[in-house]
Design a protein around this motif. Sequence first.
Motif, PDB file in Angstrom:
ATOM      1  N   THR A 160      -2.716  -2.071   9.582  1.00 44.14           N
ATOM      2  CA  THR A 160      -2.274  -1.105   8.583  1.00 44.14           C
ATOM      3  C   THR A 160      -1.899  -1.783   7.267  1.00 44.14           C
ATOM      4  O   THR A 160      -2.286  -1.344   6.200  1.00 44.14           O
ATOM      5  CB  THR A 160      -1.039  -0.341   9.098  1.00 44.14           C
ATOM      6  N   PHE A 161      -1.144  -2.887   7.415  1.00 37.62           N
ATOM      7  CA  PHE A 161      -0.626  -3.531   6.219  1.00 37.62           C
ATOM      8  C   PHE A 161      -1.757  -4.067   5.348  1.00 37.62           C
ATOM      9  O   PHE A 161      -1.803  -3.837   4.142  1.00 37.62           O
ATOM     10  CB  PHE A 161       0.328  -4.657   6.606  1.00 37.62           C
ATOM     11  N   SER A 162      -2.714  -4.741   6.003  1.00 37.38           N
ATOM     12  CA  SER A 162      -3.802  -5.320   5.203  1.00 37.38           C
ATOM     13  C   SER A 162      -4.675  -4.221   4.605  1.00 37.38           C
ATOM     14  O   SER A 162      -5.193  -4.360   3.489  1.00 37.38           O
ATOM     15  CB  SER A 162      -4.642  -6.280   6.046  1.00 37.38           C
ATOM     16  N   TYR A 163      -4.802  -3.106   5.333  1.00 38.63           N
ATOM     17  CA  TYR A 163      -5.575  -1.980   4.803  1.00 38.63           C
ATOM     18  C   TYR A 163      -4.907  -1.428   3.549  1.00 38.63           C
ATOM     19  O   TYR A 163      -5.540  -1.229   2.505  1.00 38.63           O
ATOM     20  CB  TYR A 163      -5.694  -0.889   5.871  1.00 38.63           C
ATOM     21  N   ALA A 164      -3.584  -1.171   3.646  1.00 41.78           N
ATOM     22  CA  ALA A 164      -2.855  -0.640   2.502  1.00 41.78           C
ATOM     23  C   ALA A 164      -2.891  -1.615   1.333  1.00 41.78           C
ATOM     24  O   ALA A 164      -3.085  -1.221   0.176  1.00 41.78           O
ATOM     25  CB  ALA A 164      -1.411  -0.340   2.888  1.00 41.78           C
ATOM     26  N   LEU A 165      -2.737  -2.918   1.659  1.00 40.61           N
ATOM     27  CA  LEU A 165      -2.752  -3.930   0.613  1.00 40.61           C
ATOM     28  C   LEU A 165      -4.112  -3.953  -0.088  1.00 40.61           C
ATOM     29  O   LEU A 165      -4.197  -3.973  -1.324  1.00 40.61           O
ATOM     30  CB  LEU A 165      -2.452  -5.300   1.228  1.00 40.61           C
ATOM     31  N   GLY A 166      -5.175  -3.902   0.737  1.00 44.97           N
ATOM     32  CA  GLY A 166      -6.526  -3.910   0.170  1.00 44.97           C
ATOM     33  C   GLY A 166      -6.746  -2.742  -0.769  1.00 44.97           C
ATOM     34  O   GLY A 166      -7.196  -2.912  -1.911  1.00 44.97           O
ATOM     35  N   LEU A 167      -6.386  -1.540  -0.299  1.00 46.65           N
ATOM     36  CA  LEU A 167      -6.561  -0.347  -1.135  1.00 46.65           C
ATOM     37  C   LEU A 167      -5.725  -0.469  -2.402  1.00 46.65           C
ATOM     38  O   LEU A 167      -6.180  -0.138  -3.502  1.00 46.65           O
ATOM     39  CB  LEU A 167      -6.134   0.905  -0.368  1.00 46.65           C
ATOM     40  N   GLY A 168      -4.477  -0.954  -2.225  1.00 47.55           N
ATOM     41  CA  GLY A 168      -3.574  -1.078  -3.368  1.00 47.55           C
ATOM     42  C   GLY A 168      -4.148  -1.996  -4.432  1.00 47.55           C
ATOM     43  O   GLY A 168      -4.137  -1.661  -5.621  1.00 47.55           O
ATOM     44  N   VAL A 169      -4.671  -3.138  -4.000  1.00 46.66           N
ATOM     45  CA  VAL A 169      -5.250  -4.089  -4.956  1.00 46.66           C
ATOM     46  C   VAL A 169      -6.446  -3.457  -5.670  1.00 46.66           C
ATOM     47  O   VAL A 169      -6.578  -3.526  -6.891  1.00 46.66           O
ATOM     48  CB  VAL A 169      -5.669  -5.384  -4.227  1.00 46.66           C
ATOM     49  N   LEU A 170      -7.305  -2.780  -4.874  1.00 48.26           N
ATOM     50  CA  LEU A 170      -8.505  -2.163  -5.448  1.00 48.26           C
ATOM     51  C   LEU A 170      -8.150  -1.118  -6.502  1.00 48.26           C
ATOM     52  O   LEU A 170      -8.634  -1.146  -7.632  1.00 48.26           O
ATOM     53  CB  LEU A 170      -9.288  -1.451  -4.348  1.00 48.26           C
ATOM     54  N   TYR A 171      -7.266  -0.178  -6.106  1.00 47.24           N
ATOM     55  CA  TYR A 171      -6.929   0.904  -7.027  1.00 47.24           C
ATOM     56  C   TYR A 171      -6.122   0.375  -8.202  1.00 47.24           C
ATOM     57  O   TYR A 171      -6.222   0.889  -9.315  1.00 47.24           O
ATOM     58  CB  TYR A 171      -6.163   2.010  -6.301  1.00 47.24           C
ATOM     59  N   GLY A 172      -5.313  -0.677  -7.919  1.00 44.77           N
ATOM     60  CA  GLY A 172      -4.578  -1.293  -9.017  1.00 44.77           C
ATOM     61  C   GLY A 172      -5.532  -1.853 -10.054  1.00 44.77           C
ATOM     62  O   GLY A 172      -5.340  -1.659 -11.262  1.00 44.77           O
ATOM     63  N   ALA A 173      -6.584  -2.515  -9.588  1.00 44.90           N
ATOM     64  CA  ALA A 173      -7.576  -3.071 -10.504  1.00 44.90           C
ATOM     65  C   ALA A 173      -8.252  -1.951 -11.296  1.00 44.90           C
ATOM     66  O   ALA A 173      -8.426  -2.048 -12.519  1.00 44.90           O
ATOM     67  CB  ALA A 173      -8.615  -3.869  -9.722  1.00 44.90           C
ATOM     68  N   ALA A 174      -8.605  -0.877 -10.577  1.00 45.99           N
ATOM     69  CA  ALA A 174      -9.259   0.250 -11.256  1.00 45.99           C
ATOM     70  C   ALA A 174      -8.328   0.841 -12.312  1.00 45.99           C
ATOM     71  O   ALA A 174      -8.743   1.145 -13.434  1.00 45.99           O
ATOM     72  CB  ALA A 174      -9.647   1.313 -10.236  1.00 45.99           C
ATOM     73  N   HIS A 175      -7.044   0.953 -11.952  1.00 47.83           N
ATOM     74  CA  HIS A 175      -6.063   1.520 -12.878  1.00 47.83           C
ATOM     75  C   HIS A 175      -5.912   0.634 -14.118  1.00 47.83           C
ATOM     76  O   HIS A 175      -5.892   1.132 -15.253  1.00 47.83           O
ATOM     77  CB  HIS A 175      -4.721   1.673 -12.164  1.00 47.83           C
ATOM     78  N   LEU A 176      -5.847  -0.678 -13.906  1.00 41.60           N
ATOM     79  CA  LEU A 176      -5.720  -1.589 -15.046  1.00 41.60           C
ATOM     80  C   LEU A 176      -6.956  -1.504 -15.942  1.00 41.60           C
ATOM     81  O   LEU A 176      -6.850  -1.532 -17.176  1.00 41.60           O
ATOM     82  CB  LEU A 176      -5.527  -3.026 -14.552  1.00 41.60           C
ATOM     83  N   ALA A 177      -8.135  -1.355 -15.305  1.00 42.98           N
ATOM     84  CA  ALA A 177      -9.362  -1.230 -16.091  1.00 42.98           C
ATOM     85  C   ALA A 177      -9.312   0.030 -16.945  1.00 42.98           C
ATOM     86  O   ALA A 177      -9.708   0.025 -18.118  1.00 42.98           O
ATOM     87  CB  ALA A 177     -10.576  -1.199 -15.166  1.00 42.98           C
ATOM     88  N   VAL A 178      -8.795   1.117 -16.362  1.00 42.68           N
ATOM     89  CA  VAL A 178      -8.699   2.364 -17.122  1.00 42.68           C
ATOM     90  C   VAL A 178      -7.718   2.192 -18.285  1.00 42.68           C
ATOM     91  O   VAL A 178      -7.979   2.583 -19.411  1.00 42.68           O
ATOM     92  CB  VAL A 178      -8.266   3.539 -16.214  1.00 42.68           C
ATOM     93  N   ARG A 179      -6.580   1.544 -17.990  1.00 46.88           N
ATOM     94  CA  ARG A 179      -5.603   1.282 -19.047  1.00 46.88           C
ATOM     95  C   ARG A 179      -6.212   0.490 -20.186  1.00 46.88           C
ATOM     96  O   ARG A 179      -5.931   0.733 -21.358  1.00 46.88           O
ATOM     97  CB  ARG A 179      -4.458   0.451 -18.462  1.00 46.88           C
ATOM     98  N   ARG A 180      -7.049  -0.472 -19.805  1.00 49.05           N
ATOM     99  CA  ARG A 180      -7.612  -1.376 -20.802  1.00 49.05           C
ATOM    100  C   ARG A 180      -8.765  -0.723 -21.566  1.00 49.05           C
ATOM    101  O   ARG A 180      -8.823  -0.797 -22.791  1.00 49.05           O
ATOM    102  CB  ARG A 180      -8.099  -2.634 -20.070  1.00 49.05           C
ATOM    103  N   PHE A 181      -9.681  -0.080 -20.837  1.00 46.25           N
ATOM    104  CA  PHE A 181     -10.935   0.342 -21.459  1.00 46.25           C
ATOM    105  C   PHE A 181     -10.997   1.825 -21.785  1.00 46.25           C
ATOM    106  O   PHE A 181     -11.817   2.246 -22.590  1.00 46.25           O
ATOM    107  CB  PHE A 181     -12.123  -0.017 -20.558  1.00 46.25           C
TER     108      PHE A 181
END
Lengths: 471, 162
Positions: free
Chosen positions: A48-69
């Motif tokens: 569970t933890f690694s799944y949540a962490l993986g999703l969190g990192v992915l969506y975090g990256a997507a969110h930062l990209a949206v913030r930036r671009f």
Amino acid sequence: MTALSLPRTPGRTGRTAELALLVLAVVLAALGYTAVQISVTGSPSGGTFSYALGLGVLYGAAHLAVRRFAPYADPVILPCVGLLNGLGLVMIRRLDLASAESARQQGKVIPRADAPLQMVWTVIGVVAFIALLAVVRDHTRLTRYAYTCAAAGLLLLMLPAVPGVGATINGARLWIRVGPMTVQPSEVAKVLLMVFFAAFLVAKRDVLSLASRRVVGLDLPRARDLGPVLAAWAFSILVLVRENDLGSSLLFFGIFVGMLYIATERTSWLLIGLAMFLGSSFAAYHVFAHVQARVDTWLNPFAYSSGNGYQLVQGFFGMGTGGIFGTGLGEGSPGTVPYAKTDFIVAAIGEELGLVGVMAVLMLFLIVVARGLRAAVGCRDSFGKLLAGGLAFSLALQVFVIVGGVTGLIPLTGVTLPFLSYGGSSVVTNYVLVALLLRVSDAGRRPAPAPVSPAAARAQLADAPTTVVRR
Amino acid sequence: MGSALVVAVLKYGLLALLWVFVLLAFRTIRADFSGKSPAVPTPVASTATKSVKQPKPQRRKGVPRRLVVTEGSLQGTTLTLGDAPVTLGRAHDSTLVLTDDYASNKHARLVPTADGWTLEDLGSTNGTYCDTGRGSAKVTRPTAVPAGSVIRIGKTVLELRS
């Protein structure tokens, strides 16, 4: 003098709200994962933890990209998509466990788990999402590549029909083999062709909407302006015949007619499209045995419950078992429905999350589609309007076609449920689609540059050196 | 049965949280909508006695100071009205050059008069329409246009604002 459109303060971009919703989406997905683990294995495992962490990192990256671009892009589209994708992963994981369990009971080899692969595809999808936002800074630039997109799209659509490259899976010839994997190029072709449709219709829309004859209170277009719609129709028939793919054929024609309507605001196009659709459906019913089988199964699924209708009937039973609140994740037996991970994932959700869960999922799709249409309304240029409108409509049509098929509202045609179904091409393409929507929505919501008074503009112009204006 | 309780809590908790997410998303959208509305203050003059009568078109309307394009390809353009007449049309020497296929070269003109501005059609092909508060009408002769009037030329809509 007050400015016309009040320049919004940076706090109004909604990025904070987006982040909060994304966190909630990850929490929800992790909760679902935990529920599956507890019900199936009896204890919450470390996955569970690694799944949540993986999703969190992915969506975090997507969110930062949206913030930036795309800092002014719509704040709810990405979280909704993220939640749908997360739920899809949970459901696929749950079905993996179910098929492993049944294989163990029958003493067979445990089949390959699909969830890790889907996670890989999600990563590729998010990377594609970020790349598109970074590369395409101005969606109107896409019009330059309209005909390139059309050529690439048609090629991709035709590829599965080429012997040696194409692969037939479950009677439909819509996959190609790339190394060890099979890719469904029609998904990619869909987005490429929509870019082309939008550019083409913007160029031609005056002709299509103005030149007309009035017959019995209806503005009919001139015969020669029917060309494009006839071509789209002929093409979708061709796809149907060559590749045995009802779903794609229906989607393509529907998307084209929908975009034609958005471009011209003329009801006659809808009626013409509907007439062509009904005519060809009727003909297909009588000509193709597999179409006839589909329709018969739809009308009378229980008569074929051990043959063609097995899947549909098992789906009904699943959803019936689920009832209003569902059996709970991991408590039902959605594994009995064939292809529960792809086409029938709605049935699996209906069984384990119940009507309440399915409604929530449909609401999420509704929000994404509505925000897509809102982006189309807010966009200032016609290409962006048409592109966003078309993309949002295609998403809505696809959800309708597959959910309608699984619930028995319309004949079943195999298309994926965006973001939820297992399928790499589908996930990646839909992330690209969402990136395009966010790009258009960013352009529409970006505050207009402060109006320059004519005198100031003239003064600036007087001082400015001569430059070459690129159009 | 602790495990059954955990499963039940997870099941209903998950469903509830799903809908919380949906509602929060809607809330975000609503906030977005309210922030998005142009918020044009419509100054309701409290001069008239609050009688039972319907608000009739106000006689004393302000003198317009700005010309704002609200629809059409020039949407968002603002022009400050000074002392000089304003010509509208596709001709390059117009005060406001319209990029509108349905506008004539010299389409219409706004002329300052003693107590406000007057709109004149300059013999355009498709006509000029004006709504001074009593419904849209074709402009056939010079019409006084108070603030709040809406002018339509082809696909372009202009508003006079004070």
